[in-house]
Design an enzyme around this catalytic site. Structure first.
Site, PDB file in Angstrom:
ATOM      1  N   ALA A  79      44.124  14.002  35.065  1.00  0.00           N
ATOM      2  CA  ALA A  79      44.909  13.154  35.968  1.00  0.00           C
ATOM      3  C   ALA A  79      46.349  12.981  35.509  1.00  0.00           C
ATOM      4  O   ALA A  79      47.059  12.117  36.017  1.00  0.00           O
ATOM      5  CB  ALA A  79      44.233  11.795  36.093  1.00  0.00           C
ATOM      6  N   HIS A  80      46.790  13.766  34.516  1.00  0.00           N
ATOM      7  CA  HIS A  80      48.181  13.663  34.052  1.00  0.00           C
ATOM      8  C   HIS A  80      49.065  14.591  34.872  1.00  0.00           C
ATOM      9  O   HIS A  80      48.653  15.690  35.261  1.00  0.00           O
ATOM     10  CB  HIS A  80      48.287  14.040  32.566  1.00  0.00           C
ATOM     11  CG  HIS A  80      47.606  13.060  31.665  1.00  0.00           C
ATOM     12  ND1 HIS A  80      48.288  12.226  30.809  1.00  0.00           N
ATOM     13  CD2 HIS A  80      46.298  12.770  31.496  1.00  0.00           C
ATOM     14  CE1 HIS A  80      47.429  11.471  30.146  1.00  0.00           C
ATOM     15  NE2 HIS A  80      46.216  11.785  30.534  1.00  0.00           N
ATOM     16  N   HIS A  86      38.016  11.145  24.617  1.00  0.00           N
ATOM     17  CA  HIS A  86      36.870  11.361  25.527  1.00  0.00           C
ATOM     18  C   HIS A  86      36.262  12.762  25.371  1.00  0.00           C
ATOM     19  O   HIS A  86      36.467  13.650  26.189  1.00  0.00           O
ATOM     20  CB  HIS A  86      37.151  11.009  26.981  1.00  0.00           C
ATOM     21  CG  HIS A  86      38.460  11.428  27.586  1.00  0.00           C
ATOM     22  ND1 HIS A  86      38.885  12.720  27.628  1.00  0.00           N
ATOM     23  CD2 HIS A  86      39.412  10.698  28.208  1.00  0.00           C
ATOM     24  CE1 HIS A  86      40.048  12.768  28.253  1.00  0.00           C
ATOM     25  NE2 HIS A  86      40.394  11.562  28.607  1.00  0.00           N
ATOM     26  N   ASN A 139      35.183  15.614  28.095  1.00  0.00           N
ATOM     27  CA  ASN A 139      36.039  15.615  29.280  1.00  0.00           C
ATOM     28  C   ASN A 139      37.416  16.137  28.915  1.00  0.00           C
ATOM     29  O   ASN A 139      37.969  15.800  27.870  1.00  0.00           O
ATOM     30  CB  ASN A 139      36.146  14.201  29.868  1.00  0.00           C
ATOM     31  CG  ASN A 139      34.798  13.696  30.368  1.00  0.00           C
ATOM     32  OD1 ASN A 139      34.224  12.756  29.816  1.00  0.00           O
ATOM     33  ND2 ASN A 139      34.273  14.341  31.383  1.00  0.00           N
ATOM     34  N   ARG A 191      29.108  31.534  22.249  1.00  0.00           N
ATOM     35  CA  ARG A 191      29.965  32.474  21.498  1.00  0.00           C
ATOM     36  C   ARG A 191      31.380  31.931  21.309  1.00  0.00           C
ATOM     37  O   ARG A 191      32.117  32.436  20.469  1.00  0.00           O
ATOM     38  CB  ARG A 191      30.029  33.827  22.214  1.00  0.00           C
ATOM     39  CG  ARG A 191      28.811  34.708  21.931  1.00  0.00           C
ATOM     40  CD  ARG A 191      28.980  36.097  22.525  1.00  0.00           C
ATOM     41  NE  ARG A 191      29.119  36.079  23.971  1.00  0.00           N
ATOM     42  CZ  ARG A 191      28.084  36.039  24.827  1.00  0.00           C
ATOM     43  NH1 ARG A 191      26.851  36.041  24.366  1.00  0.00           N
ATOM     44  NH2 ARG A 191      28.299  36.013  26.116  1.00  0.00           N
ATOM     45  N   ASP A 206      29.844   6.050  31.471  1.00  0.00           N
ATOM     46  CA  ASP A 206      29.756   5.388  32.785  1.00  0.00           C
ATOM     47  C   ASP A 206      28.750   6.053  33.712  1.00  0.00           C
ATOM     48  O   ASP A 206      28.603   5.629  34.863  1.00  0.00           O
ATOM     49  CB  ASP A 206      31.141   5.338  33.453  1.00  0.00           C
ATOM     50  CG  ASP A 206      31.698   6.727  33.784  1.00  0.00           C
ATOM     51  OD1 ASP A 206      31.136   7.731  33.302  1.00  0.00           O
ATOM     52  OD2 ASP A 206      32.697   6.798  34.512  1.00  0.00           O
ATOM     53  N   HIS A 208      31.178  10.454  34.097  1.00  0.00           N
ATOM     54  CA  HIS A 208      31.904  11.443  33.300  1.00  0.00           C
ATOM     55  C   HIS A 208      30.983  12.377  32.529  1.00  0.00           C
ATOM     56  O   HIS A 208      31.374  13.503  32.213  1.00  0.00           O
ATOM     57  CB  HIS A 208      32.835  10.742  32.301  1.00  0.00           C
ATOM     58  CG  HIS A 208      34.100  10.234  32.895  1.00  0.00           C
ATOM     59  ND1 HIS A 208      34.155   9.115  33.668  1.00  0.00           N
ATOM     60  CD2 HIS A 208      35.360  10.717  32.840  1.00  0.00           C
ATOM     61  CE1 HIS A 208      35.408   8.919  34.052  1.00  0.00           C
ATOM     62  NE2 HIS A 208      36.163   9.869  33.572  1.00  0.00           N
ATOM     63  N   ASP A 267      38.226   4.044  29.302  1.00  0.00           N
ATOM     64  CA  ASP A 267      39.198   4.873  30.020  1.00  0.00           C
ATOM     65  C   ASP A 267      39.449   4.261  31.408  1.00  0.00           C
ATOM     66  O   ASP A 267      39.762   4.975  32.372  1.00  0.00           O
ATOM     67  CB  ASP A 267      38.719   6.332  30.133  1.00  0.00           C
ATOM     68  CG  ASP A 267      39.840   7.316  30.483  1.00  0.00           C
ATOM     69  OD1 ASP A 267      41.016   6.978  30.264  1.00  0.00           O
ATOM     70  OD2 ASP A 267      39.537   8.406  30.991  1.00  0.00           O
ATOM     71  N   ALA A 304      39.838  10.658  37.510  1.00  0.00           N
ATOM     72  CA  ALA A 304      41.081  10.027  37.054  1.00  0.00           C
ATOM     73  C   ALA A 304      40.776   8.675  36.439  1.00  0.00           C
ATOM     74  O   ALA A 304      40.983   7.634  37.044  1.00  0.00           O
ATOM     75  CB  ALA A 304      42.043   9.879  38.230  1.00  0.00           C
TER      76      ALA A 304
END
Ligand SMILES: [Zn+2]
Length: 378
Positions: free
Chosen positions: A133-134, A209, A212, A220, A241, A244, A267, A302
Protein backbone atom coordinates in the site's frame (compact mmCIF):
# COMPACT_ATOMS: atom_id res chain seq x y z
CA UNK A 1 -2.13 5.84 45.92
CA UNK A 2 -2.34 2.08 46.23
CA UNK A 3 -4.77 -0.21 44.40
CA UNK A 4 -5.13 -3.91 45.14
CA UNK A 5 -6.74 -6.11 42.52
CA UNK A 6 -8.06 -9.27 44.17
CA UNK A 7 -9.70 -12.53 43.06
CA UNK A 8 -7.82 -12.40 39.77
CA UNK A 9 -6.30 -14.93 37.45
CA UNK A 10 -2.91 -13.28 37.10
CA UNK A 11 -1.04 -14.11 33.89
CA UNK A 12 2.68 -13.95 34.73
CA UNK A 13 5.70 -15.11 32.71
CA UNK A 14 5.78 -18.19 34.96
CA UNK A 15 2.14 -19.17 34.46
CA UNK A 16 -1.40 -18.26 35.47
CA UNK A 17 -2.03 -17.96 39.22
CA UNK A 18 -5.21 -17.31 41.16
CA UNK A 19 -4.29 -14.38 43.32
CA UNK A 20 -3.90 -10.65 43.64
CA UNK A 21 -1.59 -7.76 42.91
CA UNK A 22 -0.96 -4.29 44.25
CA UNK A 23 -0.18 -1.17 42.27
CA UNK A 24 1.44 1.90 43.80
CA UNK A 25 2.68 5.06 42.11
CA UNK A 26 2.22 3.56 38.68
CA UNK A 27 4.16 0.35 39.39
CA UNK A 28 3.34 -3.20 40.35
CA UNK A 29 4.60 -3.59 43.91
CA UNK A 30 3.25 -7.02 44.93
CA UNK A 31 2.00 -10.09 43.13
CA UNK A 32 0.61 -12.81 45.39
CA UNK A 33 -1.27 -16.09 45.29
CA UNK A 34 -4.56 -16.85 47.01
CA UNK A 35 -6.73 -14.32 48.83
CA UNK A 36 -5.45 -10.74 49.05
CA UNK A 37 -4.10 -9.80 52.49
CA UNK A 38 -6.32 -6.68 52.72
CA UNK A 39 -9.27 -5.03 51.04
CA UNK A 40 -9.14 -4.91 47.27
CA UNK A 41 -11.06 -4.46 44.04
CA UNK A 42 -12.40 -7.94 43.26
CA UNK A 43 -12.00 -8.99 39.66
CA UNK A 44 -14.30 -11.98 40.23
CA UNK A 45 -11.94 -14.46 38.61
CA UNK A 46 -11.15 -12.43 35.53
CA UNK A 47 -7.67 -12.48 33.98
CA UNK A 48 -5.02 -9.81 34.40
CA UNK A 49 -2.56 -9.71 31.51
CA UNK A 50 0.18 -7.17 30.72
CA UNK A 51 -0.84 -4.11 28.70
CA UNK A 52 -0.33 -4.78 25.01
CA UNK A 53 2.69 -3.39 23.17
CA UNK A 54 1.97 -2.68 19.49
CA UNK A 55 5.16 -1.92 17.57
CA UNK A 56 3.46 -1.42 14.19
CA UNK A 57 0.33 0.73 13.97
CA UNK A 58 -0.71 3.41 11.48
CA UNK A 59 -4.01 4.58 12.88
CA UNK A 60 -7.54 4.05 14.10
CA UNK A 61 -10.68 5.95 15.11
CA UNK A 62 -10.56 7.65 11.70
CA UNK A 63 -7.08 9.06 12.36
CA UNK A 64 -3.79 8.29 10.67
CA UNK A 65 -0.29 8.79 12.09
CA UNK A 66 1.15 9.58 8.63
CA UNK A 67 -0.89 12.80 8.66
CA UNK A 68 1.33 14.04 11.50
CA UNK A 69 -1.68 15.61 13.23
CA UNK A 70 -1.42 15.59 17.02
CA UNK A 71 -5.18 15.59 17.67
CA UNK A 72 -5.56 12.59 15.38
CA UNK A 73 -2.68 10.87 17.15
CA UNK A 74 -4.46 11.34 20.49
CA UNK A 75 -7.63 9.81 19.05
CA UNK A 76 -5.67 6.83 17.71
CA UNK A 77 -3.88 6.24 21.01
CA UNK A 78 -7.20 6.51 22.92
CA UNK A 79 -8.89 3.96 20.68
CA UNK A 80 -6.09 1.43 20.97
CA UNK A 81 -5.75 2.04 24.72
CA UNK A 82 -9.42 1.11 25.16
CA UNK A 83 -8.53 -2.14 23.39
CA UNK A 84 -5.65 -2.76 25.79
CA UNK A 85 -2.64 -1.25 24.01
CA UNK A 86 -0.68 0.71 26.60
CA UNK A 87 2.53 1.08 24.55
CA UNK A 88 2.08 2.18 20.94
CA UNK A 89 4.44 2.86 18.07
CA UNK A 90 3.36 5.37 15.40
CA UNK A 91 4.11 3.89 11.99
CA UNK A 92 4.53 6.18 9.01
CA UNK A 93 4.24 5.06 5.40
CA UNK A 94 6.26 6.13 2.38
CA UNK A 95 5.91 9.86 1.75
CA UNK A 96 8.05 12.72 0.50
CA UNK A 97 11.01 13.61 2.72
CA UNK A 98 9.29 16.90 3.60
CA UNK A 99 6.09 15.15 4.68
CA UNK A 100 8.02 12.52 6.65
CA UNK A 101 10.07 15.20 8.39
CA UNK A 102 7.00 17.23 9.31
CA UNK A 103 5.02 14.22 10.61
CA UNK A 104 8.03 12.90 12.53
CA UNK A 105 8.63 16.20 14.25
CA UNK A 106 4.95 16.49 15.28
CA UNK A 107 4.85 12.91 16.59
CA UNK A 108 8.16 13.29 18.44
CA UNK A 109 6.40 15.82 20.70
CA UNK A 110 3.90 13.10 21.65
CA UNK A 111 6.72 10.65 22.35
CA UNK A 112 8.18 13.25 24.72
CA UNK A 113 4.74 13.52 26.38
CA UNK A 114 4.69 9.73 26.88
CA UNK A 115 1.68 9.17 24.62
CA UNK A 116 3.66 7.24 21.99
CA UNK A 117 6.59 4.83 22.30
CA UNK A 118 8.29 6.00 19.12
CA UNK A 119 8.05 6.58 15.42
CA UNK A 120 8.49 3.84 12.82
CA UNK A 121 9.37 4.56 9.19
CA UNK A 122 7.86 1.75 7.14
CA UNK A 123 9.15 3.48 3.99
CA UNK A 124 10.54 4.92 1.79
CA UNK A 125 13.52 2.47 1.62
CA UNK A 126 11.48 -0.49 0.40
CA UNK A 127 11.11 -2.53 -2.77
CA UNK A 128 8.89 -1.36 -5.62
CA UNK A 129 8.16 -5.04 -6.30
CA UNK A 130 6.77 -5.51 -2.79
CA UNK A 131 5.50 -2.05 -1.86
CA UNK A 132 1.93 -3.11 -0.99
CA UNK A 133 0.00 0.00 0.00
CA UNK A 134 3.02 2.34 -0.27
CA UNK A 135 3.13 4.88 -3.10
CA UNK A 136 5.65 3.44 -5.61
CA UNK A 137 6.41 6.93 -6.97
CA UNK A 138 7.88 8.01 -3.62
CA UNK A 139 10.17 5.04 -2.91
CA UNK A 140 13.88 5.84 -2.51
CA UNK A 141 17.17 4.01 -2.39
CA UNK A 142 18.47 3.92 1.18
CA UNK A 143 21.14 6.39 2.15
CA UNK A 144 22.76 6.68 5.57
CA UNK A 145 23.17 10.45 5.19
CA UNK A 146 19.53 10.96 4.27
CA UNK A 147 18.43 8.74 7.13
CA UNK A 148 20.49 10.83 9.56
CA UNK A 149 18.46 13.89 8.52
CA UNK A 150 15.17 12.08 9.14
CA UNK A 151 16.38 10.81 12.50
CA UNK A 152 17.29 14.36 13.51
CA UNK A 153 13.68 15.44 12.90
CA UNK A 154 12.63 12.74 15.38
CA UNK A 155 14.92 14.03 18.15
CA UNK A 156 15.76 10.47 19.26
CA UNK A 157 12.21 9.15 18.97
CA UNK A 158 12.51 7.33 15.64
CA UNK A 159 12.75 3.78 16.97
CA UNK A 160 12.31 1.58 13.92
CA UNK A 161 13.10 1.59 10.20
CA UNK A 162 11.75 -0.93 7.73
CA UNK A 163 14.15 -1.51 4.87
CA UNK A 164 14.55 -3.90 1.94
CA UNK A 165 17.98 -5.52 2.30
CA UNK A 166 18.53 -5.93 -1.46
CA UNK A 167 18.42 -2.23 -2.33
CA UNK A 168 21.65 -0.35 -3.10
CA UNK A 169 22.90 1.30 0.09
CA UNK A 170 20.71 -0.87 2.30
CA UNK A 171 23.44 -2.59 4.30
CA UNK A 172 25.21 0.68 5.14
CA UNK A 173 21.87 2.22 6.09
CA UNK A 174 21.03 -0.74 8.33
CA UNK A 175 24.41 -0.29 10.05
CA UNK A 176 23.74 3.45 10.44
CA UNK A 177 20.27 2.76 11.90
CA UNK A 178 21.40 0.06 14.30
CA UNK A 179 24.37 2.18 15.35
CA UNK A 180 21.99 5.06 16.12
CA UNK A 181 19.77 2.93 18.34
CA UNK A 182 17.11 2.51 15.66
CA UNK A 183 15.72 -1.01 15.22
CA UNK A 184 16.32 -2.08 11.62
CA UNK A 185 13.44 -4.23 10.36
CA UNK A 186 13.55 -6.17 7.11
CA UNK A 187 10.41 -6.14 5.01
CA UNK A 188 8.55 -4.91 1.95
CA UNK A 189 11.42 -6.74 0.32
CA UNK A 190 12.13 -8.88 -2.72
CA UNK A 191 15.43 -10.09 -1.27
CA UNK A 192 16.87 -13.55 -1.65
CA UNK A 193 17.66 -15.75 1.34
CA UNK A 194 21.32 -14.69 1.13
CA UNK A 195 20.52 -10.96 0.82
CA UNK A 196 18.24 -11.23 3.83
CA UNK A 197 21.00 -12.91 5.87
CA UNK A 198 23.34 -10.09 4.87
CA UNK A 199 20.78 -7.62 6.22
CA UNK A 200 20.62 -9.49 9.52
CA UNK A 201 24.43 -9.61 9.68
CA UNK A 202 24.43 -5.82 9.17
CA UNK A 203 22.25 -5.43 12.26
CA UNK A 204 18.61 -5.95 11.30
CA UNK A 205 16.67 -7.62 14.12
CA UNK A 206 12.97 -7.54 13.21
CA UNK A 207 10.87 -8.89 10.33
CA UNK A 208 8.18 -6.39 9.31
CA UNK A 209 4.91 -8.38 9.09
CA UNK A 210 6.56 -11.68 8.21
CA UNK A 211 5.06 -13.32 5.12
CA UNK A 212 3.28 -10.18 3.89
CA UNK A 213 5.04 -8.01 1.27
CA UNK A 214 7.86 -10.50 0.61
CA UNK A 215 8.37 -13.52 -1.68
CA UNK A 216 6.62 -16.65 -0.39
CA UNK A 217 8.52 -19.68 0.91
CA UNK A 218 9.81 -21.81 -1.96
CA UNK A 219 11.75 -25.04 -1.56
CA UNK A 220 14.54 -24.05 -4.00
CA UNK A 221 14.35 -20.30 -3.36
CA UNK A 222 13.72 -20.01 0.37
CA UNK A 223 13.75 -16.20 0.24
CA UNK A 224 13.42 -13.86 3.22
CA UNK A 225 10.89 -15.91 5.19
CA UNK A 226 13.20 -18.86 5.83
CA UNK A 227 16.07 -16.51 6.72
CA UNK A 228 14.00 -14.39 9.10
CA UNK A 229 12.18 -17.28 10.78
CA UNK A 230 15.33 -19.31 11.16
CA UNK A 231 17.64 -16.69 12.66
CA UNK A 232 17.82 -16.36 16.43
CA UNK A 233 18.69 -12.66 16.10
CA UNK A 234 15.33 -11.79 14.55
CA UNK A 235 11.90 -11.16 16.07
CA UNK A 236 9.08 -11.69 13.57
CA UNK A 237 5.99 -9.49 13.44
CA UNK A 238 2.71 -11.22 12.58
CA UNK A 239 -0.63 -9.63 11.65
CA UNK A 240 -2.93 -12.11 13.34
CA UNK A 241 -6.25 -10.86 11.96
CA UNK A 242 -7.31 -13.94 10.03
CA UNK A 243 -7.05 -11.96 6.77
CA UNK A 244 -3.34 -11.36 6.24
CA UNK A 245 -2.27 -14.91 7.12
CA UNK A 246 -3.64 -18.43 6.93
CA UNK A 247 -3.75 -19.86 10.46
CA UNK A 248 -1.30 -22.60 9.41
CA UNK A 249 1.34 -19.97 8.58
CA UNK A 250 0.78 -18.25 11.93
CA UNK A 251 1.23 -21.64 13.59
CA UNK A 252 4.41 -22.28 11.59
CA UNK A 253 5.90 -19.02 12.85
CA UNK A 254 4.99 -19.80 16.47
CA UNK A 255 6.50 -23.28 16.13
CA UNK A 256 9.76 -22.15 14.52
CA UNK A 257 10.39 -18.76 16.15
CA UNK A 258 8.55 -19.43 19.42
CA UNK A 259 6.84 -16.78 21.55
CA UNK A 260 10.18 -15.24 22.55
CA UNK A 261 10.79 -14.20 18.91
CA UNK A 262 7.21 -13.50 17.80
CA UNK A 263 5.50 -10.12 18.19
CA UNK A 264 1.86 -9.69 17.22
CA UNK A 265 1.16 -6.31 15.65
CA UNK A 266 -2.01 -4.65 14.39
CA UNK A 267 -0.67 -2.76 11.34
CA UNK A 268 -4.00 -0.96 11.92
CA UNK A 269 -5.07 1.93 9.71
CA UNK A 270 -7.67 4.67 10.18
CA UNK A 271 -10.66 2.33 9.91
CA UNK A 272 -9.79 0.41 13.09
CA UNK A 273 -12.65 1.05 15.50
CA UNK A 274 -14.72 2.52 12.66
CA UNK A 275 -17.06 1.12 10.03
CA UNK A 276 -16.50 0.18 6.41
CA UNK A 277 -15.95 3.05 3.98
CA UNK A 278 -13.33 5.15 2.21
CA UNK A 279 -10.12 6.11 4.03
CA UNK A 280 -6.55 7.10 3.27
CA UNK A 281 -3.24 5.55 4.27
CA UNK A 282 -0.67 8.28 3.72
CA UNK A 283 -1.20 9.42 0.13
CA UNK A 284 -3.10 6.27 -0.93
CA UNK A 285 -6.88 5.79 -1.12
CA UNK A 286 -8.15 2.74 0.76
CA UNK A 287 -11.56 1.07 0.69
CA UNK A 288 -12.64 -0.95 3.72
CA UNK A 289 -15.22 -3.67 3.12
CA UNK A 290 -16.20 -6.23 5.73
CA UNK A 291 -13.39 -4.90 7.93
CA UNK A 292 -10.74 -5.67 5.26
CA UNK A 293 -8.72 -2.66 4.03
CA UNK A 294 -7.60 -2.68 0.40
CA UNK A 295 -6.12 -0.07 -1.91
CA UNK A 296 -8.86 1.54 -4.01
CA UNK A 297 -6.60 0.96 -7.04
CA UNK A 298 -5.13 -2.50 -7.48
CA UNK A 299 -6.70 -4.06 -4.39
CA UNK A 300 -3.53 -4.72 -2.34
CA UNK A 301 -4.25 -5.29 1.35
CA UNK A 302 -3.63 -1.90 2.97
CA UNK A 303 -3.13 -2.38 6.68
CA UNK A 304 -5.76 -3.87 8.94
CA UNK A 305 -8.64 -2.91 11.20
CA UNK A 306 -7.23 -5.12 13.95
CA UNK A 307 -6.85 -4.19 17.60
CA UNK A 308 -4.47 -6.00 19.96
CA UNK A 309 -7.24 -7.49 22.12
CA UNK A 310 -8.52 -9.32 19.04
CA UNK A 311 -4.99 -10.42 18.16
CA UNK A 312 -4.59 -11.78 21.70
CA UNK A 313 -7.92 -13.59 21.62
CA UNK A 314 -7.19 -15.13 18.22
CA UNK A 315 -3.78 -16.30 19.44
CA UNK A 316 -5.46 -18.29 22.21
CA UNK A 317 -8.70 -19.34 20.56
CA UNK A 318 -7.55 -19.92 16.97
CA UNK A 319 -3.87 -20.79 17.30
CA UNK A 320 -4.01 -22.55 20.67
CA UNK A 321 -1.40 -20.50 22.51
CA UNK A 322 -1.50 -20.61 26.30
CA UNK A 323 -2.43 -17.40 28.14
CA UNK A 324 1.22 -16.97 29.12
CA UNK A 325 2.38 -17.40 25.52
CA UNK A 326 -0.30 -14.99 24.27
CA UNK A 327 0.88 -12.42 26.83
CA UNK A 328 4.43 -12.98 25.62
CA UNK A 329 3.65 -12.35 21.94
CA UNK A 330 1.44 -9.30 22.65
CA UNK A 331 3.48 -7.64 25.40
CA UNK A 332 6.80 -9.08 26.59
CA UNK A 333 8.41 -9.85 23.23
CA UNK A 334 7.47 -6.52 21.60
CA UNK A 335 8.63 -4.75 24.78
CA UNK A 336 11.97 -6.55 24.40
CA UNK A 337 12.19 -5.39 20.79
CA UNK A 338 11.91 -1.82 22.07
CA UNK A 339 14.42 -2.47 24.87
CA UNK A 340 11.67 -1.79 27.44
CA UNK A 341 11.19 -5.29 28.88
CA UNK A 342 12.88 -4.33 32.14
CA UNK A 343 10.21 -1.64 32.61
CA UNK A 344 7.02 -3.11 31.14
CA UNK A 345 5.54 -6.03 29.24
CA UNK A 346 4.86 -8.45 32.09
CA UNK A 347 2.84 -8.65 35.28
CA UNK A 348 5.85 -8.69 37.59
CA UNK A 349 6.93 -6.73 40.65
CA UNK A 350 8.68 -3.52 39.68
CA UNK A 351 7.15 -3.27 36.22
CA UNK A 352 5.00 -0.37 35.08
CA UNK A 353 1.33 -0.96 36.04
CA UNK A 354 0.13 -1.41 32.46
CA UNK A 355 -2.59 -4.03 32.78
CA UNK A 356 -5.53 -5.43 30.86
CA UNK A 357 -8.40 -7.19 32.63
CA UNK A 358 -9.95 -9.85 30.40
CA UNK A 359 -13.15 -11.83 30.89
CA UNK A 360 -13.19 -15.61 30.59
CA UNK A 361 -14.11 -15.07 26.91
CA UNK A 362 -11.02 -12.81 26.60
CA UNK A 363 -13.03 -9.63 26.08
CA UNK A 364 -11.53 -6.44 27.55
CA UNK A 365 -13.15 -5.59 30.89
CA UNK A 366 -10.63 -3.00 32.06
CA UNK A 367 -7.39 -1.28 31.09
CA UNK A 368 -4.85 0.38 33.36
CA UNK A 369 -1.96 2.48 32.07
CA UNK A 370 0.82 3.53 34.44
CA UNK A 371 -1.41 2.84 37.44
CA UNK A 372 -4.46 4.76 36.20
CA UNK A 373 -7.62 3.19 34.90
CA UNK A 374 -8.42 4.01 31.29
CA UNK A 375 -11.42 1.71 31.62
CA UNK A 376 -12.25 0.57 35.13
CA UNK A 377 -13.63 -2.97 35.44
CA UNK A 378 -16.97 -3.22 37.20
ZN1 LIG B 1 2.36 -1.17 8.11
Amino acid sequence: MSITLADARVVTPGGVHEGWLTVEDGRITHVGRGPAPGPGHSLAGRYVVPGFVDIHCHGGAGGSFPNGDQDEAHRIADLHARHGTTTLMASLVTASLDDLTRATSALADLCEDGLLAGVHFEGPYISSARCGAHDPALLRDPSPGELAGLLAAGRGHVRMLTIAAELPGALDTIREAAGSGVIAALGHSDATYEQTLAGIDAGASVATHLYNAMPPLHHRKPGPIAALLGDERVTVELINDGVHLHPAMTRLAYDVAGPARTALITDAMAAAGMGDGSYRLGPMKVEVTGGVARLAEGGSIAGSTLTMDVAFRRAVQEAGLSMTEAAEVTALTPARVLGLDDRLGSVSVGRQADLVVLTGDLEVAGVMRRGRWITEPR
